[in-house]
Design an enzyme around this catalytic site. Structure first.
Site, PDB file in Angstrom:
ATOM      1  CB  THR A 186       9.566 -15.272  -8.859  1.00 19.33           C
ATOM      2  OG1 THR A 186       8.537 -15.070  -9.823  1.00 19.33           O
ATOM      3  CG2 THR A 186      10.837 -14.578  -9.316  1.00 19.33           C
ATOM      4  CD  GLU A 332      10.464 -10.618  -9.400  1.00 17.08           C
ATOM      5  OE1 GLU A 332       9.284 -10.739  -9.020  1.00 17.08           O
ATOM      6  OE2 GLU A 332      10.924 -11.182 -10.403  1.00 17.08           O
ATOM      7  CE  LYS A 441       0.914 -14.855 -10.545  1.00 16.84           C
ATOM      8  NZ  LYS A 441       0.983 -13.634  -9.743  1.00 16.84           N
TER       9      LYS A 441
HETATM   10  P1  AMP Z   1       4.208 -12.981  -8.519  1.00 16.09           P
HETATM   11  O1  AMP Z   1       5.620 -12.577  -8.489  1.00 16.09           O
HETATM   12  O2  AMP Z   1       4.015 -14.431  -8.712  1.00 16.09           O
HETATM   13  O3  AMP Z   1       3.450 -12.428  -7.366  1.00 16.09           O
HETATM   14  O4  AMP Z   1       3.566 -12.343  -9.809  1.00 16.09           O
HETATM   15  C1  AMP Z   1       3.619 -10.973 -10.084  1.00 16.09           C
HETATM   16  C2  AMP Z   1       2.953 -10.690 -11.392  1.00 16.09           C
HETATM   17  O5  AMP Z   1       1.584 -11.132 -11.338  1.00 16.09           O
HETATM   18  C3  AMP Z   1       2.883  -9.240 -11.781  1.00 16.09           C
HETATM   19  O6  AMP Z   1       4.063  -8.782 -12.378  1.00 16.09           O
HETATM   20  C4  AMP Z   1       1.705  -9.256 -12.743  1.00 16.09           C
HETATM   21  O7  AMP Z   1       2.100  -9.731 -14.024  1.00 16.09           O
HETATM   22  C5  AMP Z   1       0.780 -10.267 -12.115  1.00 16.09           C
HETATM   23  N1  AMP Z   1      -0.172  -9.593 -11.222  1.00 16.09           N
HETATM   24  C6  AMP Z   1      -0.105  -9.472  -9.877  1.00 16.09           C
HETATM   25  N2  AMP Z   1      -1.175  -8.804  -9.405  1.00 16.09           N
HETATM   26  C7  AMP Z   1      -1.934  -8.479 -10.481  1.00 16.09           C
HETATM   27  C8  AMP Z   1      -3.155  -7.769 -10.655  1.00 16.09           C
HETATM   28  N3  AMP Z   1      -3.845  -7.273  -9.639  1.00 16.09           N
HETATM   29  N4  AMP Z   1      -3.621  -7.631 -11.917  1.00 16.09           N
HETATM   30  C9  AMP Z   1      -2.947  -8.128 -12.977  1.00 16.09           C
HETATM   31  N5  AMP Z   1      -1.797  -8.814 -12.875  1.00 16.09           N
HETATM   32  C10 AMP Z   1      -1.288  -8.985 -11.645  1.00 16.09           C
END
Ligand code: AMP
Length: 543
Positions: A186, A332, A441
Site C-alpha cells: 500500500t 490493511e 487518493k
Molecule cells: P486503500 O488501502 O488503498 O484501500 O485505502 C484505504 C483508505 O482509503 C482508507 O483508509 C480511507 O482513507 C480511504 N477510503 C476507503 N474507502 C473510503 C470511503 N468509502 N470513504 C472515504 N474514504 C475511504
C-alpha cells in the site's frame, strides 16, 4: 475443557475444492486485450490453476516463495490467485500504475522470484529488469504466438506455453491456515510502500463475511462484476467470494474505465452486483446519461475506496433503480471494515435524513471492531458528533507490515490506527471526516504528497512547498501544489509542473499550483496540512 469439533484449516484451497466440486460449470467471462468476450468456467480456470502450480513447481518454486503479478482483471489473473496461493507460494499483486522506481523497490523488497504480466506491461518490465536481480523470469499472460520479444537478459515465457501439457490435478499441500497466501503493498502511508501479507485464514474469513446479506449479499444467483482492480486488495475479495458462493464472474480486463464496456457487460451478462471506486461509477453514469442508456438487471453497486458523493447514489437509485452500497476499508483490512446497509425503519426516514445517513461509510462487519479515540487515547462517544482517530482490530486486520519490524502497526491495546478521522453515531454508522495520513487518493489510487513536495523543493526557486488533496469532480481528489518562492524569484506554474517530468508517474503530477507568502506551521515546525486543506477547501481545478 476443549470442544470436540473438527479443526479444518481455513485455506484458499478449501474454496478451490468447494468450487470445483459444487459449481465448476459457473461461467467466467472476461474482456481481454484481444477478445471482447472470453468465456470459460470456474472449473476450467481452477484446472488451469493446477497446471500453473505444476509449471511453477517445475521451475523450483517452493512454499513461501513470492510470485508477482502485473495484470488487469481477467480469467488468467484469476487462475493465478488459486494456482500460486494453493501451492503454498505467495501471490504478490502489483499496481501497474506505479513509477518504475517504485515497482523495482517493491519487487526487490518482496524478493519476487517470478513475474506474471499482461503484454501491455512489457515496457515496465524493460524499465526494471536491470534493477531486480532476484527475478528468475517473467511469464506473459498471453498465447505463445503473441509472446512479445524478450528484453535482453530476461527469461520470458508465454503463460499458455508455460502451463501447456501440465496435469490438471495437483496434490495441493495441507497448508497451515495462518500461512501467508498473498501480498499487497500500500502507498496509502508515508514513506516507502508497505507490504500487507494476508494469510489463508484471514482471506477465507473475510470472504465468508463479505458474502453475508448486510455486507455484499452475494449468492449463487448473482453475477458479479469487480471493476476494482485485482492488484488492489484482491479486488475486494470477489475472486474468493464468487467461487465460494457459486456466483458468475465477469471481468472487465483493461476496460475498467470505459463506460460503454461496463454498460454492455452489465446488460449482456446479467450482472446483479458491480463493485468499484466512485470515479468508475461516475464514468458509467456519464456514459448512460450522454447516450440515453439504461441498466437492465443491476441491483446493487458496491462503492468504496473514496467517499461516495450523495449525488451519485441518488442518481443511480432514482434514475436507474440501482442501490448504491457505500463501504469503507483498507488494504490493511483485506479490505472490508464497514458497509452502509440499513437497519429497520431507516427506509422510512425523511428524504434528506435518509441520504445523509446513506452517505456515511457504514457500520462494522462482524468480527471487526472499531472505535474512535482522542489524542490522549481516550475512547470517544458514539454520538455522531465527537470525532477522532479511527482504529480497528479483527482477524483480517494487519498486525505488522512485511519485513518492516521498525513500523508499529498496532498500539499497546491491539488497535490499528487507520489514519482516518471519523465520527460514529448511536446506530453505529461511521463517517469519515478527515485524514491524518499525508497522502492523496486520486481515482482510487494513492499519490504521496511527500514525494511530490520533495520534487517541488528540488527546484532552485522554491523556498517551501506543500501538497494537499483538493476535491476534484472526476477523480475525487487531485494534488494541489502550494509553493512559497525564494525571495526575488518568479518561477511560474508551467515551469514548476514541467519539473516533475520523469521524476514521478505522469498521473502524480499536481494539477495546479498556488503561490503563497508563507505556509502555516505547527509548534514543531511541521506544515499544518489541515489548516491548508481548510484554506483551500473551495479550490476549483480549471476544466
Ligand atoms: P486503500 O488501502 O488503498 O484501500 O485505502 C484505504 C483508505 O482509503 C482508507 O483508509 C480511507 O482513507 C480511504 N477510503 C476507503 N474507502 C473510503 C470511503 N468509502 N470513504 C472515504 N474514504 C475511504
Amino acid at each position: 475443557m476443549q470442544g470436540l469439533m473438527m479443526s479444518m484449516p481455513l485455506t484458499i484451497t478449501s474454496i478451490l475444492r468447494h468450487a470445483r466440486r459444487n459449481h465448476p460449470q459457473v461461467e467466467v467471462v472476461s474482456v481481454t486485450a484481444d477478445n471482447p468476450r472470453h468465456r470459460t468456467t470456474v472449473g476450467e480456470c481452477l484446472q488451469r490453476s493446477a497446471q500453473l502450480a505444476h509449471a511453477l513447481q517445475a521451475q523450483g518454486v517452493k512454499e513461501g516463495d513470492r510470485i508477482a503479478t502485473l495484470a488487469w482483471n481477467d480469467y488468467r489473473h484469476f487462475e493465478t490467485y488459486y494456482g500460486v496461493s494453493c501451492m503454498g507460494a505467495v501471490l504478490h499483486t502489483i499496481n501497474p500504475r506505479l513509477h518504475p522506481e517504485q515497482l523495482a523497490y517493491i519487487l526487490n523488497h518482496a524478493e519476487d522470484q517470478w513475474l506474471l504480466l499482461d503484454p501491455a506491461f512489457m515496457p515496465l518490465l524493460a524499465a526494471v529488469k536491470d534493477k531486480v536481480p532476484e527475478l528468475k523470469g517473467a511469464i506473459v499472460l498471453c498465447e505463445q504466438e503473441d509472446l512479445p520479444d524478450a528484453p535482453e537478459g530476461v527469461a520470458l515465457y508465454s503463460y499458455e506455453a508455460f502451463i501447456e501439457g501440465q496435469p490438471v490435478e495437483y496434490d495441493w499441500p495441507e497448508l497451515d491456515e495462518n500461512a501467508a497466501s498473498s501480498l499487497c503493498y500500500t502507498s496509502g502511508t508515508t514513506g516507502h510502500p508497505k507490504g500487507v501479507l494476508y494469510s489463508h485464514r484471514s482471506t477465507v474469513l473475510h470472504a465468508i463475511a463479505a458474502a453475508q446479506k448486510d455486507v455484499l449479499c452475494l449468492g449463487a444467483t448473482d453475477c458479479v462484476l469487480p471493476v476494482v482492480p485485482m492488484f488492489h486488495v484482491n479486488a475486494w475479495s470477489i475472486p474468493y467470494v464468487a467461487p465460494m458462493v457459486g456466483a458468475k464472474l465477469v471481468f472487465p480486463g483493461p476496460k475498467m474505465g470505459d463506460g460503454e464496456t461496463l454498460h454492455d457487460l452489465i446488460n449482456d451478462e446479467g450482472v446483479t452486483m458491480a463493485l468499484g471506486v466512485p470515479t468508475v461509477w461516475l464514468g458509467l453514469l456519464n456514459y448512460l446519461e450522454a447516450n440515453g442508456k439504461t441498466l437492465e438487471g443491476l441491483e446493487r453497486m458496491g462503492v468504496g475506496g473514496s467517499a461516495c458523493p450523495t449525488s451519485l447514489m441518488r442518481k443511480y437509485s432514482e434514475n436507474y433503480g440501482v442501490e448504491v452500497i457505500h463501504a469503507w476499508g483498507m488494504t490493511e483490512m483485506s479490505p472490508i471494515g464497514t458497509v452502509n446497509t440499513l437497519r429497520p425503519g431507516m427506509e422510512d426516514l425523511p428524504e434528506s435524513e435518509y441520504w445523509t445517513m446513506r452517505a456515511k461509510q457504514g457500520r462494522t462487519v462482524f468480527p471487526v471492531e472499531m472505535s474512535i479515540f482522542d489524542d490522549d487515547g481516550n475512547e470517544l462517544p458514539w454520538d455522531g458528533k465527537a470525532y477522532g482517530a479511527l482504529k480497528v482490530r479483527g482477524p483480517w486486520v494487519v498486525s505488522g507490515y512485511y519485513q518492516r519490524p521498525e513500523v508499529d502497526a498496532v498500539d499497546r491495546r491491539g488497535w490499528f490506527d487507520t489514519g482516518d478521522v471519523a465520527t460514529i453515531d448511536s446506530a453505529g454508522f461511521m463517517q469519515i471526516t478527515d485524514r491524518t495520513k499525508d497522502v492523496i487518493k486520486s481515482g482510487g489510487e494513492w499519490i504521496s504528497s511527500i514525494e511530490l513536495e520533495n520534487v517541488a523543493m528540488s527546484h532552485p526557486d522554491v523556498a517551501e512547498a506543500a501538497v494537499i488533496a483538493a476535491a476534484h469532480p472526476k477523480w475525487d481528489e487531485r494534488p494541489l501544489l502550494i509553493v512559497v518562492r525564494k525571495p526575488g524569484q518568479q518561477v511560474g506554474s508551467d515551469e514548476l509542473l514541467a519539473h516533475f517530468d520523469g521524476k514521478v508517474a505522469k498521473w502524480w503530477t499536481p494539477d495546479a499550483v498556488e503561490f503563497v507568502d508563507e505556509l502555516p506551521h505547527g509548534a514543531t515546525g511541521k506544515v499544518q496540512k489541515m489548516a491548508l486543506r481548510e484554506r483551500f477547501a473551495d479550490f476549483k481545478f480549471s476544466a
